[in-house]
Write a protein that holds these residues in place. Structure first.
Motif, PDB file in Angstrom:
ATOM      1  N   GLY A 196      23.999  -2.241  18.893  1.00 10.65           N
ATOM      2  CA  GLY A 196      23.651  -3.549  18.357  1.00 10.65           C
ATOM      3  C   GLY A 196      24.352  -3.845  17.052  1.00 10.65           C
ATOM      4  N   VAL A 197      24.177  -5.066  16.591  1.00 10.02           N
ATOM      5  CA  VAL A 197      24.759  -5.504  15.319  1.00 10.02           C
ATOM      6  C   VAL A 197      23.814  -6.514  14.679  1.00 10.02           C
ATOM      7  N   ARG A 198      23.837  -6.552  13.347  1.00  9.59           N
ATOM      8  CA  ARG A 198      22.963  -7.448  12.588  1.00  9.59           C
ATOM      9  C   ARG A 198      23.767  -8.019  11.433  1.00  9.59           C
ATOM     10  N   TRP A 199      23.665  -9.350  11.215  1.00 11.88           N
ATOM     11  CA  TRP A 199      24.311 -10.015  10.083  1.00 11.88           C
ATOM     12  C   TRP A 199      23.268 -10.829   9.345  1.00 11.88           C
ATOM     13  N   GLY A 200      23.392 -10.885   8.007  1.00 12.01           N
ATOM     14  CA  GLY A 200      22.471 -11.703   7.237  1.00 12.01           C
ATOM     15  C   GLY A 200      23.011 -12.072   5.879  1.00 12.01           C
ATOM     16  N   GLU A 201      22.310 -12.983   5.239  1.00 12.92           N
ATOM     17  CA  GLU A 201      22.651 -13.366   3.876  1.00 12.92           C
ATOM     18  C   GLU A 201      21.399 -13.834   3.170  1.00 12.92           C
ATOM     19  N   GLY A 202      21.402 -13.663   1.838  1.00 17.65           N
ATOM     20  CA  GLY A 202      20.253 -14.073   1.053  1.00 17.65           C
ATOM     21  C   GLY A 202      20.535 -13.976  -0.425  1.00 17.65           C
ATOM     22  N   GLU A 203      19.467 -14.024  -1.213  1.00 18.19           N
ATOM     23  CA  GLU A 203      19.607 -13.951  -2.661  1.00 18.19           C
ATOM     24  C   GLU A 203      18.674 -12.879  -3.203  1.00 18.19           C
ATOM     25  N   LEU A 204      19.257 -11.958  -3.972  1.00 15.51           N
ATOM     26  CA  LEU A 204      18.496 -10.906  -4.636  1.00 15.51           C
ATOM     27  C   LEU A 204      17.930 -11.466  -5.933  1.00 15.51           C
ATOM     28  N   SER A 205      16.646 -11.292  -6.158  1.00 16.06           N
ATOM     29  CA  SER A 205      15.994 -11.714  -7.407  1.00 16.06           C
ATOM     30  C   SER A 205      15.336 -10.497  -8.034  1.00 16.06           C
ATOM     31  N   MET A 206      15.763 -10.169  -9.254  1.00 16.24           N
ATOM     32  CA  MET A 206      15.183  -9.042  -9.982  1.00 16.24           C
ATOM     33  C   MET A 206      13.930  -9.508 -10.729  1.00 16.24           C
ATOM     34  N   LYS A 207      13.131  -8.563 -11.171  1.00 16.37           N
ATOM     35  CA  LYS A 207      11.901  -8.861 -11.901  1.00 16.37           C
ATOM     36  C   LYS A 207      12.186  -9.637 -13.192  1.00 16.37           C
ATOM     37  N   ASP A 208      13.331  -9.357 -13.829  1.00  8.21           N
ATOM     38  CA  ASP A 208      13.681 -10.029 -15.089  1.00  8.21           C
ATOM     39  C   ASP A 208      14.300 -11.415 -14.897  1.00  8.21           C
ATOM     40  N   GLY A 209      14.413 -11.879 -13.642  1.00  9.80           N
ATOM     41  CA  GLY A 209      14.956 -13.202 -13.364  1.00  9.80           C
ATOM     42  C   GLY A 209      16.421 -13.223 -12.962  1.00  9.80           C
ATOM     43  N   THR A 210      17.125 -12.099 -13.047  1.00 14.40           N
ATOM     44  CA  THR A 210      18.518 -12.009 -12.634  1.00 14.40           C
ATOM     45  C   THR A 210      18.624 -12.221 -11.130  1.00 14.40           C
ATOM     46  N   THR A 211      19.623 -13.003 -10.694  1.00 10.91           N
ATOM     47  CA  THR A 211      19.822 -13.229  -9.256  1.00 10.91           C
ATOM     48  C   THR A 211      21.255 -12.908  -8.869  1.00 10.91           C
ATOM     49  N   ARG A 212      21.447 -12.507  -7.627  1.00 11.30           N
ATOM     50  CA  ARG A 212      22.760 -12.232  -7.052  1.00 11.30           C
ATOM     51  C   ARG A 212      22.748 -12.654  -5.593  1.00 11.30           C
ATOM     52  N   LYS A 213      23.860 -13.179  -5.117  1.00 13.41           N
ATOM     53  CA  LYS A 213      24.030 -13.493  -3.700  1.00 13.41           C
ATOM     54  C   LYS A 213      24.293 -12.170  -2.974  1.00 13.41           C
ATOM     55  N   ARG A 259       0.833  -1.208   0.000  1.00 13.69           N
ATOM     56  CA  ARG A 259       0.000   0.000   0.000  1.00 13.69           C
ATOM     57  C   ARG A 259       0.863   1.252   0.000  1.00 13.69           C
ATOM     58  N   GLU A 260       1.925   1.260   0.803  1.00 11.66           N
ATOM     59  CA  GLU A 260       2.751   2.457   0.953  1.00 11.66           C
ATOM     60  C   GLU A 260       3.744   2.649  -0.186  1.00 11.66           C
ATOM     61  N   GLN A 261       4.253   1.570  -0.775  1.00  9.90           N
ATOM     62  CA  GLN A 261       5.325   1.687  -1.758  1.00  9.90           C
ATOM     63  C   GLN A 261       4.964   1.217  -3.165  1.00  9.90           C
ATOM     64  N   GLY A 262       3.901   0.447  -3.321  1.00  5.40           N
ATOM     65  CA  GLY A 262       3.565  -0.100  -4.634  1.00  5.40           C
ATOM     66  C   GLY A 262       4.218  -1.455  -4.846  1.00  5.40           C
ATOM     67  N   ARG A 263       4.381  -1.839  -6.122  1.00  6.17           N
ATOM     68  CA  ARG A 263       4.963  -3.146  -6.442  1.00  6.17           C
ATOM     69  C   ARG A 263       6.478  -3.013  -6.566  1.00  6.17           C
ATOM     70  N   PRO A 264       7.217  -3.910  -5.936  1.00 11.30           N
ATOM     71  CA  PRO A 264       8.691  -3.849  -6.011  1.00 11.30           C
ATOM     72  C   PRO A 264       9.198  -4.369  -7.358  1.00 11.30           C
ATOM     73  N   ASN A 265      10.441  -3.974  -7.723  1.00 11.33           N
ATOM     74  CA  ASN A 265      11.037  -4.523  -8.941  1.00 11.33           C
ATOM     75  C   ASN A 265      12.073  -5.599  -8.618  1.00 11.33           C
ATOM     76  N   ALA A 266      12.260  -5.896  -7.322  1.00  9.74           N
ATOM     77  CA  ALA A 266      13.170  -6.968  -6.905  1.00  9.74           C
ATOM     78  C   ALA A 266      12.841  -7.344  -5.463  1.00  9.74           C
ATOM     79  N   PHE A 267      13.395  -8.481  -5.018  1.00 10.29           N
ATOM     80  CA  PHE A 267      13.254  -8.868  -3.619  1.00 10.29           C
ATOM     81  C   PHE A 267      14.468  -9.675  -3.203  1.00 10.29           C
ATOM     82  N   ILE A 268      14.715  -9.698  -1.885  1.00 14.70           N
ATOM     83  CA  ILE A 268      15.780 -10.508  -1.301  1.00 14.70           C
ATOM     84  C   ILE A 268      15.119 -11.478  -0.335  1.00 14.70           C
ATOM     85  N   ARG A 269      15.462 -12.749  -0.468  1.00 16.88           N
ATOM     86  CA  ARG A 269      14.978 -13.772   0.457  1.00 16.88           C
ATOM     87  C   ARG A 269      16.197 -14.279   1.214  1.00 16.88           C
TER      88      ARG A 269
END
Length: 181
Positions: A39-56, A18-28
């Motif tokens: 504090g400190v925060r660490w994470g890892e995941g995979e970026l997936s673009m709308k066109d199917g491109t992925t990056r760690k 509602r606030e931002q609309g549809r994203p063009n990518a996501f990270i899981r």
């Protein structure tokens, strides 16, 4: 209960849409975090673009505020207006407020140069408070992600004209010394 958590998670995602609309990518991905004022925060995941491109993607960042506890989370980051996959590898500032008592779900926004990230966290642990900080997203994993200059993402710099003139003069002088003009 699972049904309540699922409904709450759905409401959080609907709020982001509602606030931002549809994203063009996501990270899981997944992350862990801990704080006692700082504090400190660490994470890892995979970026997936709308066109199917992925990056760690790996991320880490410090925070400071009225914050205490620790949590582990599954993370789903909605990414808005990301021009290309490599543009994710930067430091994104943000404000975070969370309350986890055994488990919880939350969303916050991180914005930089027109790109908006909306991390949605579904986690377990005990944590309560509010803090400010940043998350630095990187292409490689590093235990020293917070302030390691060796692994810092390089920024393109404009050449210094005075330095370029000095280099060219030096090269011309060396060429004359060996008989090359």
């Amino acid at each position: 209960e699972y049904g309540t958590t699922q409904q709450t998670c759905g409401e959080v995602i609907a709020k982001a849409f509602r606030e931002q609309g549809r994203p063009n990518a996501f990270i899981r991905g997944e992350e862990v975090a801990a704080a006692l004022t700082a504090g400190v925060r660490w994470g890892e995941g995979e970026l997936s673009m709308k066109d199917g491109t992925t990056r760690k993607v790996f991320w880490a960042g410090p925070s400071i505020g009225f914050d205490a506890g620790a949590n582990a989370s599954k993370v789903f980051v909605l990414v808005y207006k990301l021009p290309q996959p490599e543009a994710i590898y930067r430091r994104y500032p943000g404000v975070d407020g969370s309350v986890y008592v055994v488990g919880g779900v939350g969303v916050n926004y991180q914005r930089l140069d027109g790109v908006t990230l909306a991390p949605i966290r579904l986690g377990v642990g005990w944590r309560a408070g509010a803090s400010v900080g940043y998350l630095h997203y990187r292409p490689e994993k590093s235990l020293l992600q917070l302030k390691c200059r060796r692994h810092r993402t390089p920024r393109p710099r404009a050449p210094n004209p005075a330095r370029l003139r000095a280099i060219n003069r030096s090269r011309r002088w060396r060429c004359r010394q060996v008989g090359m003009t």
